[in-house]
Design a protein around this motif. Structure first.
Motif, PDB file in Angstrom:
ATOM      1  N   PRO A 190      19.590   8.312 -12.059  1.00  0.00           N
ATOM      2  CA  PRO A 190      20.703   8.925 -11.354  1.00  0.00           C
ATOM      3  C   PRO A 190      21.339   8.030 -10.296  1.00  0.00           C
ATOM      4  O   PRO A 190      22.180   8.485  -9.529  1.00  0.00           O
ATOM      5  N   LEU A 191      20.960   6.755 -10.223  1.00  0.00           N
ATOM      6  CA  LEU A 191      21.486   5.863  -9.190  1.00  0.00           C
ATOM      7  C   LEU A 191      22.814   5.256  -9.607  1.00  0.00           C
ATOM      8  O   LEU A 191      23.051   4.989 -10.780  1.00  0.00           O
TER       9      LEU A 191
ATOM     10  N   LEU B 132      22.514  -3.430  -1.319  1.00  0.00           N
ATOM     11  CA  LEU B 132      23.443  -2.688  -2.160  1.00  0.00           C
ATOM     12  C   LEU B 132      23.356  -1.201  -1.818  1.00  0.00           C
ATOM     13  O   LEU B 132      22.277  -0.614  -1.900  1.00  0.00           O
ATOM     14  N   PRO B 133      24.469  -0.582  -1.429  1.00  0.00           N
ATOM     15  CA  PRO B 133      24.450   0.859  -1.140  1.00  0.00           C
ATOM     16  C   PRO B 133      24.446   1.653  -2.442  1.00  0.00           C
ATOM     17  O   PRO B 133      25.187   1.345  -3.367  1.00  0.00           O
ATOM     18  N   VAL B 134      23.595   2.668  -2.500  1.00  0.00           N
ATOM     19  CA  VAL B 134      23.488   3.483  -3.710  1.00  0.00           C
ATOM     20  C   VAL B 134      23.516   4.962  -3.361  1.00  0.00           C
ATOM     21  O   VAL B 134      23.200   5.360  -2.242  1.00  0.00           O
ATOM     22  N   ALA B 135      23.899   5.756  -4.351  1.00  0.00           N
ATOM     23  CA  ALA B 135      23.950   7.209  -4.206  1.00  0.00           C
ATOM     24  C   ALA B 135      23.486   7.842  -5.506  1.00  0.00           C
ATOM     25  O   ALA B 135      23.361   7.173  -6.532  1.00  0.00           O
ATOM     26  N   THR B 136      23.258   9.138  -5.430  1.00  0.00           N
ATOM     27  CA  THR B 136      22.965   9.948  -6.610  1.00  0.00           C
ATOM     28  C   THR B 136      23.878  11.170  -6.563  1.00  0.00           C
ATOM     29  O   THR B 136      24.410  11.514  -5.508  1.00  0.00           O
ATOM     30  N   ASP B 137      24.050  11.820  -7.696  1.00  0.00           N
ATOM     31  CA  ASP B 137      24.874  13.035  -7.718  1.00  0.00           C
ATOM     32  C   ASP B 137      24.284  14.125  -6.840  1.00  0.00           C
ATOM     33  O   ASP B 137      25.006  14.934  -6.273  1.00  0.00           O
ATOM     34  N   SER B 138      22.973  14.127  -6.705  1.00  0.00           N
ATOM     35  CA  SER B 138      22.309  15.158  -5.900  1.00  0.00           C
ATOM     36  C   SER B 138      22.356  14.853  -4.409  1.00  0.00           C
ATOM     37  O   SER B 138      21.999  15.698  -3.597  1.00  0.00           O
ATOM     38  N   GLY B 139      22.777  13.626  -4.055  1.00  0.00           N
ATOM     39  CA  GLY B 139      22.823  13.244  -2.647  1.00  0.00           C
ATOM     40  C   GLY B 139      21.505  12.738  -2.104  1.00  0.00           C
ATOM     41  O   GLY B 139      21.392  12.450  -0.910  1.00  0.00           O
ATOM     42  N   ASP B 140      20.482  12.603  -2.969  1.00  0.00           N
ATOM     43  CA  ASP B 140      19.196  12.075  -2.527  1.00  0.00           C
ATOM     44  C   ASP B 140      19.351  10.635  -2.062  1.00  0.00           C
ATOM     45  O   ASP B 140      20.111   9.856  -2.648  1.00  0.00           O
TER      46      ASP B 140
END
Length: 132
Positions: A37-38, A71-79
């Protein structure tokens, strides 16, 4: 007092560390290997820190830091995911990547993410050597 261990993995690559560092940090290539999810996201709450070490940075025989990218990363869940990837040279122009995840990550989830990411990085590096 119990010692808390963090999920980690160690992966060897059959190419020089500089090629692995480039594949892991070039923004155009990261999307090819960063498993769901990343995803890269400038506003993401998580970070992947990738460091390229040398075996002898200053002539003392001690390893040292040569390059580092965050590197900045996100997930759809906001984790928020935080991971350190350290690339070190091995004999015969090979390299090793040590990965440690900081935060909540089940061993099975890490194994799945690492397996998908490693396969994609290897494919990306192989494609960079394919003419045309």
């Amino acid at each position: 007092m119990a010692v808390q261990t963090r999920p980690h993995a160690v992966v060897d690559f059959g190419v020089v560390p500089e090629l692995v560092f480039e594949a892991l940090t070039d923004p155009g290539r990261v999307a090819r290997w960063l498993p769901a999810p990343l995803r890269l996201d400038e506003d993401g709450p998580g970070l992947l820190r990738v460091r390229l070490h040398t075996t002898d940075a200053d002539g003392t025989g001690d390893p040292g830091l040569r390059h580092q990218r965050v590197l900045p990363v996100a997930t759809d869940s906001g984790d928020a995911w935080y991971a350190n990837l350290v690339i070190t040279p091995l004999p015969d122009a090979r390299s090793r990547v040590d990965l440690a995840v900081l935060g909540d990550c089940a061993r099975e989830q890490l194994d799945d993410l690492v397996g998908r990411a490693v396969a994609a990085v290897r494919d990306d590096i192989a494609e960079s050597f394919t003419p045309g």
